[in-house]
Scaffold this motif. Structure first.
Motif, mmCIF file in Angstrom:
data_model
loop_
_atom_site.group_PDB
_atom_site.id
_atom_site.type_symbol
_atom_site.label_atom_id
_atom_site.label_comp_id
_atom_site.label_asym_id
_atom_site.label_seq_id
_atom_site.Cartn_x
_atom_site.Cartn_y
_atom_site.Cartn_z
ATOM 1 N N GLN A 223 38.334 48.306 42.131
ATOM 2 C CA GLN A 223 39.113 49.064 43.112
ATOM 3 C C GLN A 223 39.376 48.236 44.361
ATOM 4 O O GLN A 223 40.366 48.460 45.062
ATOM 5 C CB GLN A 223 38.373 50.351 43.479
ATOM 6 N N LYS A 224 38.504 47.263 44.623
ATOM 7 C CA LYS A 224 38.663 46.411 45.800
ATOM 8 C C LYS A 224 39.531 45.192 45.515
ATOM 9 O O LYS A 224 40.388 44.819 46.319
ATOM 10 C CB LYS A 224 37.292 45.950 46.302
ATOM 11 N N ILE A 225 39.312 44.540 44.373
ATOM 12 C CA ILE A 225 40.033 43.284 44.124
ATOM 13 C C ILE A 225 41.334 43.481 43.358
ATOM 14 O O ILE A 225 42.221 42.628 43.422
ATOM 15 C CB ILE A 225 39.152 42.263 43.384
ATOM 16 N N ALA A 226 41.459 44.574 42.630
ATOM 17 C CA ALA A 226 42.675 44.819 41.846
ATOM 18 C C ALA A 226 42.970 46.317 41.794
ATOM 19 O O ALA A 226 42.865 46.948 40.735
ATOM 20 C CB ALA A 226 42.535 44.250 40.438
ATOM 21 N N PRO A 227 43.352 46.909 42.915
ATOM 22 C CA PRO A 227 43.637 48.346 42.927
ATOM 23 C C PRO A 227 44.861 48.725 42.104
ATOM 24 O O PRO A 227 44.984 49.870 41.664
ATOM 25 C CB PRO A 227 43.859 48.643 44.418
ATOM 26 N N ASP A 228 45.759 47.754 41.892
ATOM 27 C CA ASP A 228 46.953 47.995 41.085
ATOM 28 C C ASP A 228 46.591 47.840 39.609
ATOM 29 O O ASP A 228 46.221 46.757 39.156
ATOM 30 C CB ASP A 228 48.039 46.998 41.472
ATOM 31 N N LYS A 229 46.699 48.914 38.856
ATOM 32 C CA LYS A 229 46.324 48.884 37.438
ATOM 33 C C LYS A 229 47.247 48.006 36.599
ATOM 34 O O LYS A 229 46.927 47.694 35.450
ATOM 35 C CB LYS A 229 46.334 50.307 36.866
ATOM 36 N N ALA A 230 48.383 47.593 37.181
ATOM 37 C CA ALA A 230 49.307 46.707 36.473
ATOM 38 C C ALA A 230 49.063 45.232 36.810
ATOM 39 O O ALA A 230 49.822 44.365 36.368
ATOM 40 C CB ALA A 230 50.746 47.080 36.795
ATOM 41 N N GLN A 231 48.027 44.937 37.574
ATOM 42 C CA GLN A 231 47.685 43.562 37.909
ATOM 43 C C GLN A 231 47.454 42.745 36.641
ATOM 44 O O GLN A 231 46.683 43.144 35.770
ATOM 45 C CB GLN A 231 46.394 43.562 38.752
ATOM 46 N N PRO A 232 48.120 41.590 36.479
ATOM 47 C CA PRO A 232 47.843 40.735 35.312
ATOM 48 C C PRO A 232 46.409 40.189 35.381
ATOM 49 O O PRO A 232 46.020 39.594 36.389
ATOM 50 C CB PRO A 232 48.866 39.605 35.442
ATOM 51 N N ILE A 233 45.646 40.396 34.326
ATOM 52 C CA ILE A 233 44.248 39.979 34.287
ATOM 53 C C ILE A 233 43.969 39.284 32.959
ATOM 54 O O ILE A 233 44.299 39.819 31.900
ATOM 55 C CB ILE A 233 43.301 41.189 34.428
ATOM 56 N N ALA A 234 43.367 38.110 33.012
ATOM 57 C CA ALA A 234 42.959 37.392 31.807
ATOM 58 C C ALA A 234 41.443 37.225 31.824
ATOM 59 O O ALA A 234 40.862 36.854 32.839
ATOM 60 C CB ALA A 234 43.633 36.025 31.728
ATOM 61 N N VAL A 235 40.818 37.491 30.682
ATOM 62 C CA VAL A 235 39.358 37.447 30.563
ATOM 63 C C VAL A 235 38.962 36.393 29.531
ATOM 64 O O VAL A 235 39.605 36.258 28.486
ATOM 65 C CB VAL A 235 38.799 38.823 30.147
ATOM 66 N N PHE A 236 37.891 35.657 29.821
ATOM 67 C CA PHE A 236 37.411 34.633 28.893
ATOM 68 C C PHE A 236 35.893 34.541 28.965
ATOM 69 O O PHE A 236 35.265 35.040 29.899
ATOM 70 C CB PHE A 236 38.024 33.266 29.233
ATOM 71 N N CYS A 237 35.308 33.893 27.968
ATOM 72 C CA CYS A 237 33.889 33.532 28.039
ATOM 73 C C CYS A 237 33.716 32.168 27.397
ATOM 74 O O CYS A 237 34.527 31.274 27.641
ATOM 75 C CB CYS A 237 32.969 34.612 27.469
ATOM 76 N N THR A 238 32.719 31.971 26.568
ATOM 77 C CA THR A 238 32.384 30.630 26.106
ATOM 78 C C THR A 238 33.282 30.108 24.998
ATOM 79 O O THR A 238 33.764 28.971 25.053
ATOM 80 C CB THR A 238 30.919 30.590 25.616
ATOM 81 N N SER A 239 33.541 30.929 23.987
ATOM 82 C CA SER A 239 34.242 30.436 22.800
ATOM 83 C C SER A 239 34.743 31.613 21.972
ATOM 84 O O SER A 239 34.619 32.780 22.379
ATOM 85 C CB SER A 239 33.293 29.575 21.951
ATOM 86 N N VAL A 240 35.267 31.315 20.769
ATOM 87 C CA VAL A 240 35.735 32.362 19.858
ATOM 88 C C VAL A 240 34.568 33.105 19.217
ATOM 89 O O VAL A 240 34.784 34.056 18.457
ATOM 90 C CB VAL A 240 36.645 31.777 18.762
#
Length: 274
Positions: A223-240
């Protein structure tokens, strides 16, 4: 992975969210000034023994931990205590006796340098990203009881899967929020430029009440860093073979975010692409 990325940038653990992201500077890169109450608490912190950490926020809140068994635990508790008071992302001030402000500055500088020359090289990363174990598309999060280090599916329902070259272009052209779904660490590994760290966001429990607490904590910060639900967001971690990113991006989807991307290859594919 580490040797290929170490010259590019170093990852700095900071909070449930790493708040050095240039697009949304909730906590500024510059040193956060201690409030009077934080100064008094820091005096107590300095007298504390064992593994310890001290966290602060830009609105004067603080949190610290001491007498912990590991640096990771000390960081996690300090940040949790700070963010419960602040209701915004906090940043680490000290880990034991080490100041963390230079780490934030180094990370910001390294991110800027990396973005200036960002380019995926070769096609070897596509071999990693196309690995297929014929895992069914999940309809729910994978619990820690089942293990989070496990082959992932090729696709997720309602979420765009990104390959490295496409991610590079989106980072260059879009106001993309990058989320690193790996655990916080006192001995940090490299990450992607300007990524936020979501500690424990990819951890899911079969106990619904326990699991709901994680989603509520994520929602509070988002709610603080991305209050706009349409904000483009990409998520990643270590590998497949890492479900932390799968669980995190599905949590965000459940919270109503609509412009989500999954960087399935993660740090491994990024390193291969140099």
């Amino acid at each position: 992975m580490k040797h290929a990325l170490s010259s590019l940038l170093k990852f700095t653990p900071a909070a449930l969210l790493l708040s050095a992201c240039s697009q949304l500077p909730i906590v500024p890169v510059e040193k956060v000034e201690f409030s009077d109450t934080a100064k008094k608490a820091f005096e107590q912190y300095q007298k504390t023994e064992g593994k310890k950490a001290f966290a602060v926020s830009s609105n004067g809140a603080y949190g610290f931990s001491g007498k912990q068994s590991s640096n990771d635990t000390a960081l996690r508790i300090a940040l949790k205590n700070c963010q419960n008071r602040a209701a915004i992302p906090c940043r680490i001030s000290h880990l034991n006796d080490e100041m963390f402000d230079p780490k934030y500055q180094n990370y910001a500088n390294a991110s800027r340098n990396a973005l200036a020359k960002l380019n995926a090289e070769g096609n070897q990363y596509k071999i990693i990203e196309s690995m297929d174990w014929h895992i069914p598309t999940p309809t729910q999060l994978r619990s820690v009881e089942d293990g989070v280090h496990f082959p992932t599916p090729l696709h997720l329902n309602g979420i765009n899967t990104l390959q490295t070259d496409a991610l590079v272009e989106k980072i260059k052209s879009d106001n993309l929020l990058l989320i690193d779904a790996r655990y916080i660490s006192g001995n940090p590994d490299p990450s992607l430029p300007n990524a936020y760290l979501f500690d424990f966001a990819g951890v899911a429990y079969s106990d619904e009440a326990r699991d709901k607490k994680i989603s509520l904590a994520i929602d509070k910060m988002m709610q603080k860093i991305a209050p706009d639900k349409a904000q483009p967001i990409a998520v990643f971690c270590t590998s497949v073979e890492c479900w932390l990113s799968v669980n995190t991006v599905m949590r965000l989807q459940n919270l109503g975010y609509t412009n989500l991307f999954w960087y399935r290859g993660g740090i491994q594919a990024w390193a291969v692409a140099k």
